[in-house]
Scaffold this motif. Structure first.
Motif, PDB file in Angstrom:
ATOM      1  N   ALA A  44       0.843  -1.238  -0.049  1.00 34.32           N
ATOM      2  CA  ALA A  44      -0.055  -0.157   0.050  1.00 34.32           C
ATOM      3  C   ALA A  44       0.788   1.048  -0.099  1.00 34.32           C
ATOM      4  CB  ALA A  44      -0.949  -0.001   1.322  1.00 34.32           C
ATOM      5  N   GLY A  46       0.406   5.657   0.527  1.00 24.70           N
ATOM      6  CA  GLY A  46      -0.372   6.924   0.668  1.00 24.70           C
ATOM      7  C   GLY A  46       0.038   8.115  -0.171  1.00 24.70           C
ATOM      8  N   ARG A  49       5.061   9.918   1.281  1.00 23.73           N
ATOM      9  CA  ARG A  49       5.874  11.165   2.059  1.00 23.73           C
ATOM     10  C   ARG A  49       6.920  10.493   3.098  1.00 23.73           C
ATOM     11  NH1 ARG A  49       4.028  14.571  -0.888  1.00 23.73           N
ATOM     12  NH2 ARG A  49       3.830  16.643  -0.362  1.00 23.73           N
ATOM     13  N   SER A  50       6.952   9.160   2.926  1.00 17.69           N
ATOM     14  CA  SER A  50       7.907   8.519   3.807  1.00 17.69           C
ATOM     15  C   SER A  50       9.406   8.746   2.969  1.00 17.69           C
ATOM     16  CB  SER A  50       7.575   7.071   3.615  1.00 17.69           C
ATOM     17  OG  SER A  50       8.072   6.398   4.917  1.00 17.69           O
ATOM     18  N   GLY A 107       4.810  16.640  11.285  1.00 17.50           N
ATOM     19  CA  GLY A 107       5.329  17.969  10.877  1.00 17.50           C
ATOM     20  C   GLY A 107       4.728  17.995   9.530  1.00 17.50           C
ATOM     21  N   THR A 112      -1.354  10.432   5.004  1.00 13.88           N
ATOM     22  CA  THR A 112      -2.837   9.820   4.804  1.00 13.88           C
ATOM     23  C   THR A 112      -2.989   8.973   6.198  1.00 13.88           C
ATOM     24  OG1 THR A 112      -1.898   7.734   3.967  1.00 13.88           O
ATOM     25  CG2 THR A 112      -2.641   9.182   2.304  1.00 13.88           C
ATOM     26  N   SER A 119       3.007   3.704  10.133  1.00 12.95           N
ATOM     27  CA  SER A 119       4.258   4.293  10.643  1.00 12.95           C
ATOM     28  C   SER A 119       4.103   4.610  11.881  1.00 12.95           C
ATOM     29  CB  SER A 119       4.723   5.725   9.986  1.00 12.95           C
ATOM     30  OG  SER A 119       4.743   5.505   8.406  1.00 12.95           O
TER      31      SER A 119
END
Ligand SMILES: Cc1cc2nc3c(=O)[nH]c(=O)nc-3n(C[C@H](O)[C@H](O)[C@H](O)COP(=O)(O)OP(=O)(O)OC[C@H]3O[C@@H](n4cnc5c(N)ncnc54)[C@H](O)[C@@H]3O)c2cc1C
Length: 453
Positions: A44, A46, A49-50, A107, A112, A119
């Motif tokens: 999956a 989102g 942004r990882s 931050g 999502t 995370s």
């Protein structure tokens, strides 16, 4: 459902890989994509942004959840059901006028709900509230057999899914317990610390009266100024609070939004990166000197306080073609000497770090691979092309592991599998559960292959 073949990377833009991307609009479409996966499996994704490779799957399938983005109503107790693809930024925009806030706010708002659970994001008030998954009262998980299960806190599957980086299945939706807030403003205090000891002392002074706290550290400062920084703390403003510094109070018309936007529209990455040692040191000097020595009672919109990073949405392009490595680790209270050593090493190496954030964590979260544990957490960004960076960070890993600390998996793009195994004692239990739940390893990512999760 849209399907295409794309090159994907994380926010750090290191190691892009190609996968077939499915963008389901319903649970049935998501289940069909999982059932129809190829031999390289599925993961999956989102909003990507990882910073590392957690949401990539070279040669396999990636399920982009952003098309599943419905938000339900809030009941009187503050419970809200929403799809996993809803962004926290949108939740904030919808909920704040109603007097509610997502339970943990990281931050950036551009993550999502599914990514926040997978995370197990810790927020600025971790000591009081723990990480994101603690505020989830149920979630719907699509597992390898294509079935959707309701998963409740307190179960082994819930604890493996919280911080489990998508490796137990696809989170389709969740029920969140929201937080009541009195206004859309924060009352903020800012203070400058002249070195790392001073910064740590200021962090702990006054207990947790102001529940949200983080500090920027100048990792280019050396000598007696090593580890100097700016500590920012805040609490939710009540309606009777008046700005103590009216001239400086940041009230934007969009109470939820981050202040100002620094965009590089259509701009390619700056080839060598903007942040060599000298420009980074100059930037940090200006930032440090520009901060007030001590200021209290400044009112800021909630979005500007929490999502300061979103004012610079393209900041990842400034690190050069090679992208950026985000290194985030935590060491326990009592291990401050390790923190000092790491900060001295980075400063001594003249690493051009302009983004470096120090936080304090409280009790560990139940998630088997959750990152937060009682102690100090430092997150910093460095250009991936920095000569000798891989070796340097391997050495820091060893130092962190020897102190009983750990590096954050959700941000990782370069760790070695032995280091991850040494830092996460819950890994063996996580692997056992995965082997029972998903014996063919339907759910895989570049990160899970690299680290042998
Ligand atoms: C500017 C900036 C600031 C940040 N600030 C913070 C911070 O303050 N604190 C913090 O902890 N992190 C922070 N992060 C990191 C980031 O918020 C997290 O890594 C977050 O998980 C990314 O969410 P996403 O939706 O983009 O997920 P992705 O990056 O797309 O995926 C992240 C992981 O979650 C899994 N996943 C995503 N959706 C699902 C789903 N529906 N079901 C199952 N698994 C799923 C993926 O497989 C992957 O393993 C920051 C990142 C940036 C770029």
């Amino acid at each position: 459902m849209s399907v295409d073949t794309v090159s994907l990377s994380g926010w750090g833009r290191t190691a892009p890989t190609t996968a077939v991307r499915f963008r389901p609009r319903t649970h049935e479409e998501a289940a069909a994509a999982v059932r129809g996966r190829g031999p390289r499996g599925v993961i999956a994704r989102g909003l990507g942004r990882s910073p590392g490779d957690a949401a990539q799957n070279a040669g396999g399938s990636v399920l982009d959840l952003t098309g599943l983005a419905r938000i339900g109503g809030v009941d009187a107790s503050g419970a809200l059901h929403c799809d996993a693809g809803v962004s926290l930024e949108r939740l904030l925009r919808v909920l704040l006028p109603l007097g509610w806030l997502p339970p943990v706010v990281p931050g950036t708002g551009r993550v999502t709900v599914g990514g926040a659970i997978a995370s197990d994001l810790p927020g600025l008030d971790h000591r009081r509230s723990g990480s994101f998954a603690r505020h989830v009262s149920a979630l719907e998980l699509l597992t390898a057999d294509g079935e959707v299960r309701t998963v409740l806190p307190g179960t082994a599957l819930f604890d493996a899914t919280a911080g489990g980086l998508g490796l137990t299945g696809v989170i389709l939706g969740a029920t969140l317990r929201l937080r009541r807030v009195p206004t859309a403003l924060m009352s903020v205090s800012t203070e400058r610390a002249e070195d790392l000891d001073d910064l740590l002392a200021r962090f702990t002074a006054g207990g947790d009266r102001l529940p949200y706290a983080s500090a920027w550290i100048d990792l280019t400062a050396r000598g007696r100024a090593t580890g100097r920084g700016i500590l920012t703390r805040g609490e939710h403003a009540t309606p009777d609070m008046r700005p103590a510094h009216a001239g400086r109070t940041l009230l934007s018309p969009r109470s939820g939004g981050a202040r100002g936007r620094f965009r590089l529209p259509g701009c390619p990455p700056v080839p060598g990166g903007l942040f060599g040692p000298a420009p980074a040191a100059l930037y940090n000097e200006v930032r440090y000197r520009g901060a007030p020595r001590a200021r209290t009672g400044e009112l800021r919109p909630v979005g500007a306080f929490f999502h300061a990073a979103d004012a610079y949405p393209d900041a990842n392009l400034l690190y050069g073609r090679g992208g950026l490595v985000r290194y985030r680790f935590t060491v326990g209270y009592g291990q401050e000497e390790t923190l000092h050593r790491v900060v001295r090493r980075i400063a001594g190496r003249r690493g051009p770090a302009v983004r470096a954030v120090l936080q304090r964590f409280g009790a560990a979260d139940p998630g088997g691979l959750s990152f937060a544990a009682p102690g100090w957490s430092l997150a910093l960004d460095l250009p991936a092309a920095l000569p000798g960076l891989a070796r340097f960070l391997d050495d820091v890993d060893e130092e962190v592991a020897a102190a009983g600390g750990r590096v954050c998996l959700a941000k990782d793009s370069r760790m070695r599998p032995e280091a991850a195994a040494a830092m996460y004692p819950g890994l063996a239990g996580f692997q056992e559960l995965r082997a029972r739940l998903d014996p063919t390893e339907a759910f895989r990512s570049d990160l899970s292959r690299r680290l042998g999760l």
